[in-house]
Design an enzyme around this catalytic site. Structure first.
Site, PDB file in Angstrom:
ATOM      1  N   LYS A  96     -22.118  54.662  -7.373  1.00  0.00           N
ATOM      2  CA  LYS A  96     -23.323  54.820  -7.055  1.00  0.00           C
ATOM      3  C   LYS A  96     -23.822  56.502  -7.288  1.00  0.00           C
ATOM      4  O   LYS A  96     -23.456  57.029  -6.521  1.00  0.00           O
ATOM      5  CB  LYS A  96     -23.787  54.539  -5.436  1.00  0.00           C
ATOM      6  CG  LYS A  96     -25.057  53.893  -5.075  1.00  0.00           C
ATOM      7  CD  LYS A  96     -26.159  55.015  -5.540  1.00  0.00           C
ATOM      8  CE  LYS A  96     -26.575  55.965  -4.376  1.00  0.00           C
ATOM      9  NZ  LYS A  96     -27.623  56.807  -4.667  1.00  0.00           N
ATOM     10  N   GLU A 152     -15.965  63.782   1.661  1.00  0.00           N
ATOM     11  CA  GLU A 152     -16.244  65.258   1.334  1.00  0.00           C
ATOM     12  C   GLU A 152     -17.462  65.692   1.526  1.00  0.00           C
ATOM     13  O   GLU A 152     -18.525  65.448   0.834  1.00  0.00           O
ATOM     14  CB  GLU A 152     -15.830  65.312  -0.150  1.00  0.00           C
ATOM     15  CG  GLU A 152     -14.572  65.025  -0.664  1.00  0.00           C
ATOM     16  CD  GLU A 152     -13.380  65.809  -0.143  1.00  0.00           C
ATOM     17  OE1 GLU A 152     -13.755  67.083   0.345  1.00  0.00           O
ATOM     18  OE2 GLU A 152     -12.258  65.267  -0.204  1.00  0.00           O
ATOM     19  N   CYS A 202     -21.397  72.834  -1.614  1.00  0.00           N
ATOM     20  CA  CYS A 202     -20.888  72.590  -0.246  1.00  0.00           C
ATOM     21  C   CYS A 202     -20.033  73.750   0.165  1.00  0.00           C
ATOM     22  O   CYS A 202     -19.927  74.033   1.356  1.00  0.00           O
ATOM     23  CB  CYS A 202     -19.893  71.307  -0.213  1.00  0.00           C
ATOM     24  SG  CYS A 202     -18.786  71.479  -1.737  1.00  0.00           S
ATOM     25  N   GLU A 234     -26.372  73.032   7.944  1.00  0.00           N
ATOM     26  CA  GLU A 234     -26.353  73.474   6.505  1.00  0.00           C
ATOM     27  C   GLU A 234     -27.598  73.173   5.893  1.00  0.00           C
ATOM     28  O   GLU A 234     -28.288  72.229   5.975  1.00  0.00           O
ATOM     29  CB  GLU A 234     -25.324  72.429   5.604  1.00  0.00           C
ATOM     30  CG  GLU A 234     -24.711  72.554   4.332  1.00  0.00           C
ATOM     31  CD  GLU A 234     -24.064  71.488   3.562  1.00  0.00           C
ATOM     32  OE1 GLU A 234     -24.498  70.440   3.793  1.00  0.00           O
ATOM     33  OE2 GLU A 234     -23.398  71.816   2.792  1.00  0.00           O
TER      34      GLU A 234
HETATM   35  P1  NAD Z   1     -26.795  62.824   0.834  1.00  0.00           P
HETATM   36  O1  NAD Z   1     -25.653  62.664   2.038  1.00  0.00           O
HETATM   37  O2  NAD Z   1     -28.117  62.849   1.342  1.00  0.00           O
HETATM   38  O3  NAD Z   1     -26.510  62.028  -0.333  1.00  0.00           O
HETATM   39  C1  NAD Z   1     -25.361  62.000  -1.176  1.00  0.00           C
HETATM   40  C2  NAD Z   1     -25.267  60.424  -1.733  1.00  0.00           C
HETATM   41  O4  NAD Z   1     -25.011  59.754  -0.759  1.00  0.00           O
HETATM   42  C3  NAD Z   1     -26.466  60.046  -2.715  1.00  0.00           C
HETATM   43  O5  NAD Z   1     -25.961  59.282  -3.649  1.00  0.00           O
HETATM   44  C4  NAD Z   1     -27.436  59.260  -1.635  1.00  0.00           C
HETATM   45  O6  NAD Z   1     -27.920  58.518  -2.504  1.00  0.00           O
HETATM   46  C5  NAD Z   1     -26.177  58.640  -0.673  1.00  0.00           C
HETATM   47  N1  NAD Z   1     -26.745  58.179   0.388  1.00  0.00           N
HETATM   48  C6  NAD Z   1     -27.533  58.713   1.111  1.00  0.00           C
HETATM   49  N2  NAD Z   1     -27.816  57.882   2.339  1.00  0.00           N
HETATM   50  C7  NAD Z   1     -26.747  56.987   2.053  1.00  0.00           C
HETATM   51  C8  NAD Z   1     -26.407  55.764   2.981  1.00  0.00           C
HETATM   52  N3  NAD Z   1     -27.129  55.468   4.122  1.00  0.00           N
HETATM   53  N4  NAD Z   1     -25.469  54.841   2.826  1.00  0.00           N
HETATM   54  C9  NAD Z   1     -24.980  55.207   1.667  1.00  0.00           C
HETATM   55  N5  NAD Z   1     -25.062  56.203   0.531  1.00  0.00           N
HETATM   56  C10 NAD Z   1     -26.060  57.151   1.196  1.00  0.00           C
HETATM   57  O7  NAD Z   1     -26.407  64.269   0.497  1.00  0.00           O
HETATM   58  P2  NAD Z   1     -27.335  65.269  -0.462  1.00  0.00           P
HETATM   59  O8  NAD Z   1     -28.240  65.839   0.253  1.00  0.00           O
HETATM   60  O9  NAD Z   1     -27.939  64.385  -1.817  1.00  0.00           O
HETATM   61  O10 NAD Z   1     -26.061  66.469  -1.289  1.00  0.00           O
HETATM   62  C11 NAD Z   1     -25.616  67.443  -0.267  1.00  0.00           C
HETATM   63  C12 NAD Z   1     -24.739  67.232   0.615  1.00  0.00           C
HETATM   64  O11 NAD Z   1     -23.461  66.914  -0.163  1.00  0.00           O
HETATM   65  C13 NAD Z   1     -24.307  68.658   1.215  1.00  0.00           C
HETATM   66  O12 NAD Z   1     -24.207  68.331   2.635  1.00  0.00           O
HETATM   67  C14 NAD Z   1     -23.015  69.149   0.517  1.00  0.00           C
HETATM   68  O13 NAD Z   1     -22.536  69.909   1.160  1.00  0.00           O
HETATM   69  C15 NAD Z   1     -22.348  67.884   0.314  1.00  0.00           C
HETATM   70  N6  NAD Z   1     -21.471  68.093  -0.895  1.00  0.00           N
HETATM   71  C16 NAD Z   1     -19.932  68.234  -0.383  1.00  0.00           C
HETATM   72  C17 NAD Z   1     -18.896  68.243  -1.552  1.00  0.00           C
HETATM   73  C18 NAD Z   1     -17.533  68.616  -1.042  1.00  0.00           C
HETATM   74  O14 NAD Z   1     -16.799  68.202  -1.849  1.00  0.00           O
HETATM   75  N7  NAD Z   1     -17.283  68.525   0.042  1.00  0.00           N
HETATM   76  C19 NAD Z   1     -19.611  68.600  -2.693  1.00  0.00           C
HETATM   77  C20 NAD Z   1     -20.769  68.674  -3.086  1.00  0.00           C
HETATM   78  C21 NAD Z   1     -21.841  68.229  -2.132  1.00  0.00           C
END
Ligand code: NAD
Length: 487
Positions: A176, A251, A285, A384
């Site tokens: 996804k 992650e 992140c 964050e």
């Molecule tokens: P997000 O959690 O809003 O979305 C991430 C993904 O999850 C997207 O594809 C989104 O469509 C999906 N998603 C959202 N709600 C969902 C649900 N209810 N069920 C299933 N999937 C769902 O995050 P974002 O704002 O797009 O990304 C930023 C975040 O990602 C930050 O917190 C960042 O730190 C984290 N991040 C972590 C790493 C790591 O390796 N630890 C790497 C990159 C980003």
């Protein structure tokens, strides 16, 4: 046109619209203008993709792992040969520069090659037995169907970190993609098909998290879930997976401390602080969002850091330092968070507002922002923001710096600048983080290294590196009776 007007799902080797025919509007972060319309998938589309993956998986698992690796190598070759094109896709959908987009493609290629090589290893172990004439082995078997959900910040790397380890282990995959960066995922899926990956082994669905992500986690035929995204969503998915006893790798976010002691090389520390806080517009992140300064150097560091930040150039050209954040919602969240911090007594030393230069004003550009005077217990210290915003904290001693560094519930990366061997090693030993760095930045790992966090940053898994193989494979213990006279 590097970004097409519409984008469909990639299911069973075919490009298919969502069953509902609905689409989501995707906007260009640099201009705020409509960029494309992507498939708005729902449970039925996810089911199509999972069924395709489930049907293709046994055939894929039957391909010797070495040959699976060769297909991954060919995928890497295509990505490398067309790095200009793929880099341009990354740049166009994220708003970063072409140079950065191509850099990210390079990292994704490295990741593909690392896991391609794992096809020649996928090591198990031999383990001594307490019984005479018994040989014990472990072998890796595929998990089955892997459901992968990724964030938008580094689209090529995010796809690579999950898709390639999942594939080399012999799984069928449903990805996804992030709704804000769907094009890179589609591009890589088509490249893998061109490289000889059988249809159905890698499927990509587009859409919103709640509509297309959750059904993937809930689907009975998905054996393992790997999620990169926010802590809020990760917690929800952990609950859903936990209720089903489903394996899940998380992650998640970070609130990473960047510590500077009084014996540090301050100019070097400033350069790394700028990169840690503001590269990729702070959408990492691993971003250094808490700059913890030893009191004797607080003022001089702050002055240099503010000056270096003022000199940063916003835009999406190769000579620019940072681009926009990914969407209007993120920009609004950041502005609101800065306003709340101000209301609680925080002082903005630089930035604090969206960019208003005529060529940037329509895009989602946030000025790189430094705050001071926020308390260790303030909201901004613990949430964050995922943008170019960082806060300064004053530490009276090494112990105090360490206490502040460990003062949030996150635990992803951490960094210290010091010339003291003792301080550096004590910090690495005692800081609560998955990655600890001395005299550089808070940064992610390379493709062959384990990355992940503790507390609110993850659930203990590590990706990529060989550790990722543990997520996407099931270990089987095989016991052999080698004693001809044994009963
Ligand atoms: P997000 O959690 O809003 O979305 C991430 C993904 O999850 C997207 O594809 C989104 O469509 C999906 N998603 C959202 N709600 C969902 C649900 N209810 N069920 C299933 N999937 C769902 O995050 P974002 O704002 O797009 O990304 C930023 C975040 O990602 C930050 O917190 C960042 O730190 C984290 N991040 C972590 C790493 C790591 O390796 N630890 C790497 C990159 C980003």
């Amino acid at each position: 046109m590097i970004i097409p007007g519409t984008l469909d799902n990639h299911i069973g080797g075919l490009e298919v619209a969502a069953r509902s025919g609905e689409r989501i509007e995707k906007f260009d972060p640099c201009t705020g203008q409509l960029q494309s319309r992507i498939a708005r998938s729902a449970a039925a589309d996810v089911d199509d993709a999972v069924q395709a993956a489930k049907a293709a998986q046994p055939g894929w698992a039957a391909v010797p792992a070495v040959q699976r690796g060769q297909i991954l190598h060919r995928t890497a070759n295509i990505m490398e040969a067309k790095a200009d094109e793929l880099g341009a896709v990354v740049a166009a959908e994220t708003g970063k520069s072409l140079k950065e987009g191509k850099g990210e493609v390079g990292a994704a290629v490295q990741c593909a090659r690392f896991f391609a090589g794992e096809g020649q290893r996928l090591f198990g172990r031999t383990i001594p037995s307490g019984t005479t004439g018994k040989l014990n082995l472990t072998v890796r078997t595929p998990a089955g169907v892997a459901g992968l959900i990724i964030a938008a910040n580094t689209p090529a790397a995010n796809v690579a970190w999950k898709v390639f380890p999942a594939l080399i282990c012999g799984n069928g995959v449903v990805l996804k993609a992030a709704e804000d960066t769907p094009f890179t995922a589609g591009w890589i899926a088509r490249a893998a098909a061109e490289a000889g990956l059988p249809a159905g082994v890698l499927n990509v669905v587009h859409g919103l998290g709640a509509e297309a992500g959750e059904p993937l986690v809930l689907h009975d035929a998905v054996d393992v879930v790997s999620f990169t995204g926010s802590t809020r969503v990760g917690r929800r998915l952990a609950e859903l997976a936990g209720a089903r006893l489903k394996k899940i790798s998380l992650e998640l976010g970070g609130k990473n401390p960047f510590v500077v002691m009084d014996d540090a090389d301050l100019d070097k520390a400033v350069r790394w602080a700028v990169l840690s806080a503001f590269s990729n517009a702070g959408q990492r992140c691993a971003a250094g969002s808490r700059i913890i300064l030893h009191a004797p150097i607080y003022d001089v560091f702050a002055k240099k850091f503010v000056a270096a930040t003022r000199a940063l150039r916003l835009g999406n050209g190769d000579g620019d330092d940072l681009g926009p954040v990914i969407n209007a919602r993120q920009l609004a969240n950041m502005q609101a968070a800065v306003d709340r911090a101000r209301a609680r007594g925080g002082r903005v030393l630089v930035g604090g507002v969206r960019a208003d230069a005529p060529e940037l004003a329509a895009g989602f550009f946030m000025m790189p922002t430094i705050l001071e005077g926020v308390a260790a217990e303030d909201e901004i210290t613990h949430s964050e923001l995922f943008g170019p915003i960082t806060c300064l904290y004053r530490a009276d001693s090494f112990e105090h710096a360490l206490e502040l560094a460990n003062g949030t519930a996150y635990g992803l990366t951490a960094c210290i600048h010091t010339r003291s061997f003792d301080r550096a090693f004590l910090f690495c030993e005692r800081v609560r983080a998955g990655v600890a760095v001395i005299n550089a930045g808070t940064h992610g790992s390379e493709a062959h290294m384990p990355f992940g966090g503790r507390g609110l940053s993850g659930n203990g898994t590590r990706e990529p590196g060989t550790e990722a193989l543990d997520i996407y494979s099931e270990l089987k213990n095989i016991a052999i009776n080698t004693d001809p006279s044994g009963i």
